[in-house]
Design an enzyme around this catalytic site. Sequence first.
Site, PDB file in Angstrom:
ATOM      1  N   CYS A  99       0.871  -1.187   0.000  1.00 15.70           N
ATOM      2  CA  CYS A  99       0.000   0.000   0.000  1.00 15.70           C
ATOM      3  C   CYS A  99       0.905   1.234   0.000  1.00 15.70           C
ATOM      4  O   CYS A  99       2.134   1.120   0.148  1.00 15.70           O
ATOM      5  CB  CYS A  99      -0.859  -0.004   1.257  1.00 15.70           C
ATOM      6  SG  CYS A  99       0.174   0.042   2.738  1.00 15.70           S
ATOM      7  N   CYS A 135       2.313   5.996   8.828  1.00 16.20           N
ATOM      8  CA  CYS A 135       1.477   6.208   7.638  1.00 16.20           C
ATOM      9  C   CYS A 135       0.561   7.409   7.880  1.00 16.20           C
ATOM     10  O   CYS A 135      -0.046   7.523   8.960  1.00 16.20           O
ATOM     11  CB  CYS A 135       0.637   4.965   7.364  1.00 16.20           C
ATOM     12  SG  CYS A 135      -0.525   5.227   6.012  1.00 16.20           S
ATOM     13  N   GLU A 143       0.225  -0.574  16.173  1.00 17.97           N
ATOM     14  CA  GLU A 143      -0.630   0.573  15.799  1.00 17.97           C
ATOM     15  C   GLU A 143      -1.577   0.930  16.953  1.00 17.97           C
ATOM     16  O   GLU A 143      -1.799   2.124  17.237  1.00 17.97           O
ATOM     17  CB  GLU A 143      -1.435   0.254  14.534  1.00 17.97           C
ATOM     18  CG  GLU A 143      -2.225   1.478  14.080  1.00 17.97           C
ATOM     19  CD  GLU A 143      -3.162   1.217  12.923  1.00 17.97           C
ATOM     20  OE1 GLU A 143      -2.836   0.378  12.050  1.00 17.97           O
ATOM     21  OE2 GLU A 143      -4.226   1.860  12.888  1.00 17.97           O
ATOM     22  N   THR A 151      -6.457   0.727  11.606  1.00 16.19           N
ATOM     23  CA  THR A 151      -6.703   0.878  10.158  1.00 16.19           C
ATOM     24  C   THR A 151      -6.772  -0.447   9.409  1.00 16.19           C
ATOM     25  O   THR A 151      -7.149  -0.462   8.243  1.00 16.19           O
ATOM     26  CB  THR A 151      -5.581   1.711   9.519  1.00 16.19           C
ATOM     27  OG1 THR A 151      -4.339   1.050   9.783  1.00 16.19           O
ATOM     28  CG2 THR A 151      -5.546   3.124  10.043  1.00 16.19           C
ATOM     29  N   CYS A 160      -8.406   1.673   6.510  1.00 20.11           N
ATOM     30  CA  CYS A 160      -7.886   2.448   5.379  1.00 20.11           C
ATOM     31  C   CYS A 160      -8.314   1.860   4.036  1.00 20.11           C
ATOM     32  O   CYS A 160      -8.794   0.729   3.958  1.00 20.11           O
ATOM     33  CB  CYS A 160      -6.369   2.536   5.473  1.00 20.11           C
ATOM     34  SG  CYS A 160      -5.572   1.000   5.006  1.00 20.11           S
TER      35      CYS A 160
HETATM   36  S1  SF4 Z   1      -2.907   2.526   7.230  1.00 21.83           S
HETATM   37 FE1  SF4 Z   1      -3.382   1.414   5.338  1.00 21.83          FE
HETATM   38  S2  SF4 Z   1      -2.230   2.569   3.775  1.00 21.83           S
HETATM   39 FE2  SF4 Z   1      -1.345   3.097   5.762  1.00 21.83          FE
HETATM   40  S3  SF4 Z   1       0.327   1.633   6.083  1.00 21.83           S
HETATM   41 FE3  SF4 Z   1      -1.470   0.786   7.092  1.00 21.83          FE
HETATM   42  S4  SF4 Z   1      -2.350  -0.571   5.539  1.00 21.83           S
HETATM   43 FE4  SF4 Z   1      -0.977   0.812   4.472  1.00 21.83          FE
END
Ligand code: SF4
Length: 319
Positions: free
Chosen positions: A20, A104, A134, A173, A203
């Site tokens: 991505c 990100c 995350e 996400t 996302c």
């Molecule tokens: S939030 Fe989505 S676009 Fe961003 S690094 Fe994670 S998977 Fe990839």
Amino acid sequence: MDTHALPALTVYLAAPRGFCAGVDRAIKIVEMALEKWGAPVFVRHEIVHNKYVVDDLRAKGAVFVDELDECPDDRPVIFSAHGVPKAVPAEAARRQMLYVDATCPLVSKVHIEAARHQENGLQMVMIGHDGHPETVGTMGQLPEGEVLLVETVEDVAHLKVRDPQHLAFVTQTTLSVDDTAEIVAALQARFPAIVGPHKEDICYATTNRQEAVKALAPKADALLVVGAPNSSNSKRLVEVGRKAGCSYAQLVQRAADIDWRALQGVTSIGVTAGASAPEVLIDEVIEALRSRYTVTVQPVTTAEENVEFKVPRVLREPA
Ligand code: SF4
């Protein structure tokens, strides 16, 4: 080898799959930092959840560490794409370290939402996986104990909130779109005043990869998801594939992980990859299939992606 002797296999190749924009940017950040400042460049946590990517960057001079206190003051340090608690850049600044944040932008957006809700006096609920970097990073945007974590619909029933009229939620996400919708519905049913994003914070890349798997899973006898066991979005692709009707779905890091016995008798296989898996590993898996079958590849395309994120200015400026 006489390919005519090999059984026929249709490979439904998901699109979009693999890298991505956030992963692409994070890897570029490490590569550009190495070019600009030379080795070693320290990276806090795996820059993205993929061993192949991490090993490749390590060979170029990146040093992966778990915590900032393992980094010297006088070398650059990069924070991973998953995001970091607020205390981490604060500590780097206190030590006057040169740091580059590869979080990100779509994760940063969630951090900003969380901070805004707190400013508005709302208590935060995060839908995410306990211990995932995350989740740790997003919860760490607010003081310890301020964010309530829910992982399942059952967790919602046990939530103890300060004031049901002053609540907001954010999400990781990389969750399952469908499972998260159920959790959001449970939150809204129990706390009708809860404030949140329009749907959730999942996302575009996670959503698109899950959609492609849903489209191919009903046609395929088996599904191979190229990705790491600690990659949240890759694990979700396996689950989504199973739920969408593909009874056998396996997560493989590389071709060597394919369980050939489990694939006996299949005539069609879906292939996809999590957002942190490079295309070279998908090629490797397809080559391995070609060594045992006469393969016909049929793309299953459910979306076109053209998202690109800029690297931070410090890396775009001349040394
Ligand atoms: S939030 Fe989505 S676009 Fe961003 S690094 Fe994670 S998977 Fe990839």
